[in-house]
Design a protein around this motif. Sequence first.
Motif, PDB file in Angstrom:
ATOM      1  N   VAL A   3      13.956  25.343  -7.465  1.00  0.00           N
ATOM      2  CA  VAL A   3      13.827  24.731  -8.783  1.00  0.00           C
ATOM      3  C   VAL A   3      13.604  25.807  -9.854  1.00  0.00           C
ATOM      4  CG1 VAL A   3      12.411  23.183 -10.187  1.00  0.00           C
ATOM      5  CG2 VAL A   3      12.960  22.558  -7.831  1.00  0.00           C
ATOM      6  N   MET A   4      12.805  26.827  -9.520  1.00  0.00           N
ATOM      7  CA  MET A   4      12.550  27.896 -10.489  1.00  0.00           C
ATOM      8  C   MET A   4      13.826  28.666 -10.811  1.00  0.00           C
ATOM      9  SD  MET A   4       8.773  29.459  -9.679  1.00  0.00           S
ATOM     10  CE  MET A   4       9.180  29.994  -8.027  1.00  0.00           C
ATOM     11  N   ARG A   5      14.648  28.945  -9.795  1.00  0.00           N
ATOM     12  CA  ARG A   5      15.912  29.664 -10.051  1.00  0.00           C
ATOM     13  C   ARG A   5      16.855  28.814 -10.897  1.00  0.00           C
ATOM     14  NH1 ARG A   5      17.324  34.275  -7.113  1.00  0.00           N
ATOM     15  NH2 ARG A   5      15.755  34.867  -5.596  1.00  0.00           N
ATOM     16  N   GLU A   6      16.908  27.534 -10.621  1.00  0.00           N
ATOM     17  CA  GLU A   6      17.759  26.649 -11.416  1.00  0.00           C
ATOM     18  C   GLU A   6      17.303  26.623 -12.870  1.00  0.00           C
ATOM     19  OE1 GLU A   6      18.255  22.769  -9.749  1.00  0.00           O
ATOM     20  OE2 GLU A   6      18.878  23.570  -7.801  1.00  0.00           O
ATOM     21  N   GLU A   7      15.983  26.566 -13.079  1.00  0.00           N
ATOM     22  CA  GLU A   7      15.469  26.581 -14.442  1.00  0.00           C
ATOM     23  C   GLU A   7      15.805  27.906 -15.132  1.00  0.00           C
ATOM     24  OE1 GLU A   7      11.363  26.069 -17.030  1.00  0.00           O
ATOM     25  OE2 GLU A   7      11.225  26.135 -14.843  1.00  0.00           O
ATOM     26  N   LEU A   8      15.650  29.007 -14.411  1.00  0.00           N
ATOM     27  CA  LEU A   8      15.970  30.316 -14.973  1.00  0.00           C
ATOM     28  C   LEU A   8      17.444  30.382 -15.376  1.00  0.00           C
ATOM     29  CD1 LEU A   8      15.149  33.175 -15.720  1.00  0.00           C
ATOM     30  CD2 LEU A   8      15.568  33.833 -13.339  1.00  0.00           C
ATOM     31  N   HIS A   9      18.323  29.915 -14.505  1.00  0.00           N
ATOM     32  CA  HIS A   9      19.760  29.891 -14.832  1.00  0.00           C
ATOM     33  C   HIS A   9      20.000  29.080 -16.099  1.00  0.00           C
ATOM     34  CE1 HIS A   9      21.967  31.677 -11.371  1.00  0.00           C
ATOM     35  NE2 HIS A   9      20.793  31.491 -10.785  1.00  0.00           N
ATOM     36  N   HIS A  10      19.384  27.930 -16.173  1.00  0.00           N
ATOM     37  CA  HIS A  10      19.560  27.041 -17.328  1.00  0.00           C
ATOM     38  C   HIS A  10      19.073  27.722 -18.608  1.00  0.00           C
ATOM     39  CE1 HIS A  10      19.761  23.386 -19.674  1.00  0.00           C
ATOM     40  NE2 HIS A  10      18.488  23.549 -20.001  1.00  0.00           N
ATOM     41  N   LEU A  11      17.918  28.360 -18.549  1.00  0.00           N
ATOM     42  CA  LEU A  11      17.365  29.024 -19.731  1.00  0.00           C
ATOM     43  C   LEU A  11      18.223  30.209 -20.172  1.00  0.00           C
ATOM     44  CD1 LEU A  11      13.575  28.919 -18.824  1.00  0.00           C
ATOM     45  CD2 LEU A  11      14.757  27.535 -20.556  1.00  0.00           C
ATOM     46  N   VAL A  12      18.693  30.985 -19.222  1.00  0.00           N
ATOM     47  CA  VAL A  12      19.546  32.124 -19.558  1.00  0.00           C
ATOM     48  C   VAL A  12      20.836  31.646 -20.212  1.00  0.00           C
ATOM     49  CG1 VAL A  12      20.941  34.004 -18.585  1.00  0.00           C
ATOM     50  CG2 VAL A  12      18.575  33.673 -17.827  1.00  0.00           C
ATOM     51  N   ASP A  13      21.408  30.580 -19.709  1.00  0.00           N
ATOM     52  CA  ASP A  13      22.633  30.045 -20.302  1.00  0.00           C
ATOM     53  C   ASP A  13      22.428  29.603 -21.746  1.00  0.00           C
ATOM     54  OD1 ASP A  13      24.089  30.513 -18.021  1.00  0.00           O
ATOM     55  OD2 ASP A  13      23.888  28.467 -17.254  1.00  0.00           O
ATOM     56  N   ARG A  14      21.222  29.243 -22.107  1.00  0.00           N
ATOM     57  CA  ARG A  14      20.927  28.774 -23.467  1.00  0.00           C
ATOM     58  C   ARG A  14      20.614  29.917 -24.433  1.00  0.00           C
ATOM     59  NH1 ARG A  14      16.197  24.906 -22.929  1.00  0.00           N
ATOM     60  NH2 ARG A  14      16.331  25.028 -25.189  1.00  0.00           N
ATOM     61  N   LEU A  15      20.413  31.125 -23.932  1.00  0.00           N
ATOM     62  CA  LEU A  15      20.064  32.255 -24.792  1.00  0.00           C
ATOM     63  C   LEU A  15      21.209  32.630 -25.723  1.00  0.00           C
ATOM     64  CD1 LEU A  15      18.303  34.796 -22.410  1.00  0.00           C
ATOM     65  CD2 LEU A  15      17.282  33.644 -24.353  1.00  0.00           C
ATOM     66  N   PRO A  16      20.872  33.035 -26.960  1.00  0.00           N
ATOM     67  CA  PRO A  16      21.917  33.597 -27.819  1.00  0.00           C
ATOM     68  C   PRO A  16      22.365  34.947 -27.241  1.00  0.00           C
ATOM     69  CG  PRO A  16      19.779  33.549 -28.956  1.00  0.00           C
ATOM     70  CD  PRO A  16      19.586  32.930 -27.611  1.00  0.00           C
ATOM     71  N   GLU A  17      23.591  35.306 -27.496  1.00  0.00           N
ATOM     72  CA  GLU A  17      24.191  36.500 -26.881  1.00  0.00           C
ATOM     73  C   GLU A  17      23.375  37.771 -27.131  1.00  0.00           C
ATOM     74  OE1 GLU A  17      26.821  38.020 -24.276  1.00  0.00           O
ATOM     75  OE2 GLU A  17      26.738  35.944 -24.909  1.00  0.00           O
ATOM     76  N   GLU A  18      22.803  37.915 -28.319  1.00  0.00           N
ATOM     77  CA  GLU A  18      22.060  39.140 -28.627  1.00  0.00           C
ATOM     78  C   GLU A  18      20.764  39.281 -27.829  1.00  0.00           C
ATOM     79  OE1 GLU A  18      20.932  36.026 -31.673  1.00  0.00           O
ATOM     80  OE2 GLU A  18      22.837  36.817 -30.949  1.00  0.00           O
ATOM     81  N   LYS A  19      20.316  38.225 -27.183  1.00  0.00           N
ATOM     82  CA  LYS A  19      19.096  38.275 -26.366  1.00  0.00           C
ATOM     83  C   LYS A  19      19.391  38.575 -24.898  1.00  0.00           C
ATOM     84  CE  LYS A  19      16.270  36.486 -29.562  1.00  0.00           C
ATOM     85  NZ  LYS A  19      14.908  36.668 -29.878  1.00  0.00           N
ATOM     86  N   VAL A  20      20.657  38.556 -24.515  1.00  0.00           N
ATOM     87  CA  VAL A  20      21.021  38.720 -23.103  1.00  0.00           C
ATOM     88  C   VAL A  20      20.797  40.152 -22.615  1.00  0.00           C
ATOM     89  CG1 VAL A  20      22.925  38.584 -21.440  1.00  0.00           C
ATOM     90  CG2 VAL A  20      22.626  36.782 -23.153  1.00  0.00           C
ATOM     91  N   ALA A  21      21.206  41.149 -23.372  1.00  0.00           N
ATOM     92  CA  ALA A  21      21.105  42.553 -22.935  1.00  0.00           C
ATOM     93  C   ALA A  21      19.665  42.964 -22.607  1.00  0.00           C
ATOM     94  CB  ALA A  21      21.725  43.490 -23.961  1.00  0.00           C
ATOM     95  N   PRO A  22      18.680  42.670 -23.477  1.00  0.00           N
ATOM     96  CA  PRO A  22      17.302  43.057 -23.122  1.00  0.00           C
ATOM     97  C   PRO A  22      16.801  42.359 -21.856  1.00  0.00           C
ATOM     98  CG  PRO A  22      17.439  42.444 -25.449  1.00  0.00           C
ATOM     99  CD  PRO A  22      18.747  42.129 -24.827  1.00  0.00           C
ATOM    100  N   LEU A  23      17.172  41.102 -21.696  1.00  0.00           N
ATOM    101  CA  LEU A  23      16.759  40.372 -20.504  1.00  0.00           C
ATOM    102  C   LEU A  23      17.429  40.946 -19.258  1.00  0.00           C
ATOM    103  CD1 LEU A  23      15.147  38.081 -19.283  1.00  0.00           C
ATOM    104  CD2 LEU A  23      17.078  36.566 -19.753  1.00  0.00           C
ATOM    105  N   LEU A  24      18.690  41.307 -19.373  1.00  0.00           N
ATOM    106  CA  LEU A  24      19.404  41.909 -18.256  1.00  0.00           C
ATOM    107  C   LEU A  24      18.748  43.217 -17.835  1.00  0.00           C
ATOM    108  CD1 LEU A  24      21.835  41.818 -16.356  1.00  0.00           C
ATOM    109  CD2 LEU A  24      23.178  42.896 -18.162  1.00  0.00           C
ATOM    110  N   ARG A  25      18.347  44.044 -18.809  1.00  0.00           N
ATOM    111  CA  ARG A  25      17.638  45.293 -18.479  1.00  0.00           C
ATOM    112  C   ARG A  25      16.333  45.005 -17.749  1.00  0.00           C
ATOM    113  NH1 ARG A  25      19.668  46.831 -23.491  1.00  0.00           N
ATOM    114  NH2 ARG A  25      17.773  46.215 -24.567  1.00  0.00           N
TER     115      ARG A  25
END
Length: 68
Positions: A3-25
């Motif tokens: 359930v936690m991984r599914e929630e994480l996937h869902h939250l990441v999909d909702r992020l604006p593009e400019e927030k993805v790179a810092p999270l990926l790092r």
Amino acid sequence: MSVMREELHHLVDRLPEEKVAPLLRLVRDQLDEQPVGRDLPFIGMLEAEPDFAERSEEILRSEDNHSS
């Protein structure tokens, strides 16, 4: 998937593009993985003789042979 991984996937999909790179790092740091380098193509402009476009494949092959 948990359930936690599914929630994480869902939250990441909702992020604006400019927030993805810092999270990926941050995630990569947690995994101790090296970032994957991107092999971007070279793009440039130049002025040349009219037959330059016709010879472009020959010139590129020649440059590939020099870099090996």
